[in-house]
Write an enzyme that holds these catalytic residues in place. Structure first.
Site, PDB file in Angstrom:
ATOM      1  N   ARG A  18       5.193  -7.299  11.328  1.00  0.00           N
ATOM      2  CA  ARG A  18       6.491  -6.600  10.780  1.00  0.00           C
ATOM      3  C   ARG A  18       7.662  -7.196  10.401  1.00  0.00           C
ATOM      4  NH1 ARG A  18       4.166  -2.758   9.122  1.00  0.00           N
ATOM      5  NH2 ARG A  18       2.329  -4.196   9.566  1.00  0.00           N
ATOM      6  N   ASP A  40      -1.882   7.709   3.934  1.00  0.00           N
ATOM      7  CA  ASP A  40      -1.737   6.625   4.151  1.00  0.00           C
ATOM      8  C   ASP A  40      -2.076   6.205   5.655  1.00  0.00           C
ATOM      9  OD1 ASP A  40      -0.456   4.134   4.110  1.00  0.00           O
ATOM     10  OD2 ASP A  40       1.844   4.798   4.264  1.00  0.00           O
ATOM     11  N   GLU A  41      -2.466   4.906   5.912  1.00  0.00           N
ATOM     12  CA  GLU A  41      -2.677   4.417   7.300  1.00  0.00           C
ATOM     13  C   GLU A  41      -4.193   4.986   7.498  1.00  0.00           C
ATOM     14  OE1 GLU A  41      -1.118   2.206   8.921  1.00  0.00           O
ATOM     15  OE2 GLU A  41       0.673   2.012   8.427  1.00  0.00           O
ATOM     16  N   LYS A  57       0.933  -1.520   0.032  1.00  0.00           N
ATOM     17  CA  LYS A  57       0.067   0.095  -0.180  1.00  0.00           C
ATOM     18  C   LYS A  57       0.902   1.231   0.035  1.00  0.00           C
ATOM     19  CE  LYS A  57      -2.188  -1.113   3.850  1.00  0.00           C
ATOM     20  NZ  LYS A  57      -1.575  -2.355   4.086  1.00  0.00           N
ATOM     21  N   THR A  58       1.754   1.227   0.907  1.00  0.00           N
ATOM     22  CA  THR A  58       2.504   2.496   1.129  1.00  0.00           C
ATOM     23  C   THR A  58       3.414   2.806  -0.146  1.00  0.00           C
ATOM     24  OG1 THR A  58       2.706   2.308   3.334  1.00  0.00           O
ATOM     25  CG2 THR A  58       4.368   3.669   2.402  1.00  0.00           C
ATOM     26  N   GLN A 117      -5.485  -3.240  10.865  1.00  0.00           N
ATOM     27  CA  GLN A 117      -4.360  -2.500  11.512  1.00  0.00           C
ATOM     28  C   GLN A 117      -4.950  -1.163  12.173  1.00  0.00           C
ATOM     29  OE1 GLN A 117      -0.459  -2.470   9.602  1.00  0.00           O
ATOM     30  NE2 GLN A 117      -1.554  -3.483   7.915  1.00  0.00           N
TER      31      GLN A 117
END
Ligand code: ATP
Ligand code: MG
Length: 721
Positions: A607, A220-221, A35-36, A251
């Site tokens: 992560r 983002d996020e 995504k990023t 998330q």
């Protein structure tokens, strides 16, 4: 022009998002699905292929660290540093806008940011000034109350209350607190957002300006935006601008701080975006991904997604049960040493934990072993007392009406100004609508203070004046140096603290001068006409911690699970996986909060790229008490087939790091088979004994609580029968 490198290493769905021509986009996808990466490539694509001016792009990320990385990646893709691009956190971007339009929103040019510790002190101050009972209105709770309302865009006058008692008083505190902030030119974190929303909402010409400037907005996020942040996105987007919003409902981990995952659905409703799903994970091994998927499966109400990887199976997840927290730290650092010995880099390794206080034990072992490390979050550099003291002086030089700074250092170093004198100054300031600095000056001139107090206050005011004069033409670093020298802060710490403590403070102050020296004013701040000092002071409040340590050094990363969002590391340790710690005690009874803890666990696990270790300790000291706990329920949610337990067989003892064998037999007068009573677990039978001296552990089969390993020295077992 060859732009193929912008599309290389993108899958079809990613490419579709990067190159989309019309309309808004919502990329909804699981962890590590790129995504990023899509966001970064799209910015480069817009600039290179569509010749969009970097000035017309606004990108919002979650941390300053992420913003920095994003800027670097775009620069590499384009082979140049895109000047004028706005990339930052919501807070950073709002701060910049407020600096440019301070007067329009009624803020002085010199306004300063109040970080949460300052905010807490101020709230406590207001409660005391109002002569309210701190037991009935605990400052932390009031601080939460204020922030919660601000996050929803509510000023005191917008809060309905149904009684004349408690609720009305909470609102009164909020009102008084806000008046105080206005008088002193102070802006807390939530206020940064609220003021900016008000700026754009109430000034149509400004709104129109930014709407036409930012043709492209990327967030983002997005799952962790709160009400104000979404309001801001809507105000900036207007009707025409193009939005790219990326997020993952699994998330969403800031619900406790006002984030609203519903914003994803609202975005869908309000903007009718094209929705793109990414399903391939490029980050983790198959084992890690499957384990994470299985854990998050235990949550209801998910948007649901299907995440897979072409990656290899990888190593099993290693689970280590330590008998106490010290052993856990020894184990983790020993694994990191192995990693480094095999050619890995320290910065490949991340130790993630639920709460800040857990970092200390890891730090101790890392220090002893001389391994460089950096702690994100926790007591950050700019939050340390000595740094805040020196910064308070710098803030006073910048704005003599900064009351929070004034109060912090009026008697630091001690110069005989007592609480009574400060109260007198405060009362005078209150009744004359002045800053504390003005009130103090007036009181001294009028002889309104006792002779001794008057002299002491005059001394303080003269010190500030002398510093202002001395630093007028000075560089930032010179100013910081002058403050540290002329205030004699170091000597003061030396006179009242053990030598090693004072020395650490002195080193930190020296580090502050270095930080000031290497500070580069952001291009945009300079353009906005900010002085380097104003930039520096704001950055310190905004970016606390991110300057810590030597940035360029290759070091082990320690951070809370919350601050690990969006990042990835080859080797990850999830430490302290114990019931009560993670999931956190406060969340266990509430299903909504428990689900958020599980998402946090999902964030932590995802992560990891190559290796994931999960560790828990059977006993842990908190507040001087030994607590025993079971492994986190999240551990049990991982299929056994993916886990390799590391437990008995060898044990690292804290003192020596060597490996012990475990003679079985008798310890502390207890032997196999004898009956015991434990204060919490009740009656049981000893089934196993290991280790010796302070490391002796005992396994007891309790009638009610089942089998447990306990540290003999702390267990306080009573022999029965
Ligand atoms: P998170 O949800 O954790 O924020 P994300 O969806 O933002 O994750 P990224 O950080 O963008 O994921 O990507 C994860 C990793 O996968 C990165 O190392 C990235 O470089 C890599 N990656 C993403 N897409 C591809 C691709 N098409 N080919 C190769 N590598 C990729
Ligand atoms: Mg990401």
């Amino acid at each position: 022009m060859d732009v193929s490198h912008l599309l290389d290493e993108l899958n079809d769905a990613q490419r579709q998002a990067v190159t989309a021509e019309d309309g808004h986009l919502l990329v909804l996808a699981g962890a590590g699905s790129g995504k990023t990466r899509v966001l970064v490539h799209r910015i480069a694509w817009l600039i290179q292929v569509h010749h969009v001016s970097p000035m017309g792009v606004l990108a919002v990320t979650f941390t300053n660290k992420a913003a920095g990385e994003m800027r670097g990646r775009i620069g590499r893709l384009l082979d140049l540093r895109p000047e004028g691009l706005w990339i930052g956190t919501f807070h950073g971007i709002c701060h910049r806008l407020l600096r440019m339009h301070a007067a329009e929103v009624g803020l002085p040019d010199t306004f300063q940011i109040l970080d949460s510790e300052d905010q807490y002190r101020l709230v406590r101050r207001v409660i005391r000034d109002m002569e309210l009972d701190e037991g009935e209105h605990p400052p932390r709770q009031v601080q939460g109350f204020i922030n919660q309302h601000k996050d929803e865009g509510r000023r005191p006058e917008h809060i309905e209350h149904f009684d004349r008692g408690f609720q009305a008083r909470q609102v009164d505190i909020y009102r008084r607190y806000q008046e105080y902030c206005e008088r002193s030119g102070l802006v807390d974190f939530a206020e940064l957002l609220l003021r900016t929303v008000e700026l754009l909402r109430d000034h149509p010409e400004r709104r129109a300006h930014y709407q036409s400037r930012f043709g492209h907005i990327l967030v983002d996020e997005f799952q962790d935006t709160n009400t104000l942040q979404y309001a801001l996105v809507r105000l900036l987007a207007g009707n025409a601008n193009r939005l790219l919003v990326v997020g993952d409902d699994d998330q969403s981990i800031y619900g406790w701080r006002g984030a609203r995952v519903e914003n994803v659905a609202h975005f869908d409703r309000d903007f009718r975006p094209e929705i793109i799903r990414l399903e391939q994970n490029y980050r983790s091994t198959r084992t890690i991904l499957e384990a994470a998927n299985r854990v998050i499966d235990h949550n209801d109400d998910r948007m649901g997604k299907n995440l897979w990887t072409e990656g290899e199976q990888g190593e099993p997840i290693r689970l280590f049960a330590a008998f106490n927290a010290e052993e856990e730290a020894e184990f983790v650092i020993a694994r990191i040493q192995e990693w480094i010995a095999q050619g890995g880099r320290p910065s490949d390794c991340a130790v993630l934990y639920r709460s800040n206080a857990q970092s200390r034990l890891f730090e101790q072992v890392l220090l002893r072993e001389d391994i460089p490390y950096r702690v994100y979050g926790g007591l950050r550099f700019f939050e340390r007392a000595e740094i805040k003291d020196a910064m308070a002086y710098l803030r006073l030089l910048h704005n003599p009406h900064d009351d929070t700074a004034f109060e912090r250092v009026i008697n630091v170093p001690a110069r005989g100004i007592g609480e009574r004198t400060v109260a007198q100054i405060r009362a005078h300031a209150g009744s004359h609508a002045q800053s504390l600095g003005q009130a103090a000056t007036e009181l001294v001139a009028q002889g309104g203070l006792s002779a001794r107090a008057g002299n002491a206050v005059r001394g303080f005011l003269q010190l500030i004046d002398a510093l202002i004069e001395a630093t007028e033409a000075a560089s930032l670093a010179e100013a910081a140096g002058a403050v540290i020298r002329q205030t004699e802060l170091v000597a003061w710490y030396q006179s009242r603290e053990p030598a090693d403590r004072a020395e650490a403070r002195e080193e930190n102050l020296a580090e502050l001068v270095r930080a000031a020296d290497s500070f580069h004013q952001p291009f945009e701040d300079e353009q906005a006409g900010l002085s380097p000092m104003a930039s520096f002071l704001s950055q310190a409040a905004l970016e606390a911690g991110e300057h810590q340590g030597e940035r360029w050094q290759d070091c082990v990363q320690l951070m809370t699970l919350h601050s690990a969002k969006g990042l990835e590391f080859p080797l990850v340790f999830l430490a302290g996986m114990e019931e009560g710690l993670f999931p956190h005690q406060r969340s266990i009874e509430e299903p909504g909060r428990l689900a958020e803890e599980r998402r946090l666990c999902y964030v932590g696990m995802t992560r990891a790229m190559q290796c994931l270790y999960i560790t828990h300790a059977e006993s842990r000291q908190t507040y001087g008490q030994t607590n025993f706990s079971r492994p986190s329920r999240f551990v049990a949610e991982i299929p056994d087939s993916l886990i390799e337990s590391i437990r008995s067989g060898f044990r690292v003892t804290p003192a020596t790091g060597r490996t012990d064998s475990h003679p079985q037999g008798e310890a502390g007068g207890l032997s196999l088979g004898c009956g015991v009573r434990h204060a919490r677990f009740g009656l049981g039978t000893v089934v196993s004994l290991e280790g010796q001296g302070p490391n002796a552990r005992i396994q007891v089969n309790f009638e009610q609580a089942g089998s447990k390993w306990l540290v003999l020295a702390y267990a306080n077992l009573e022999r029965v029968g």
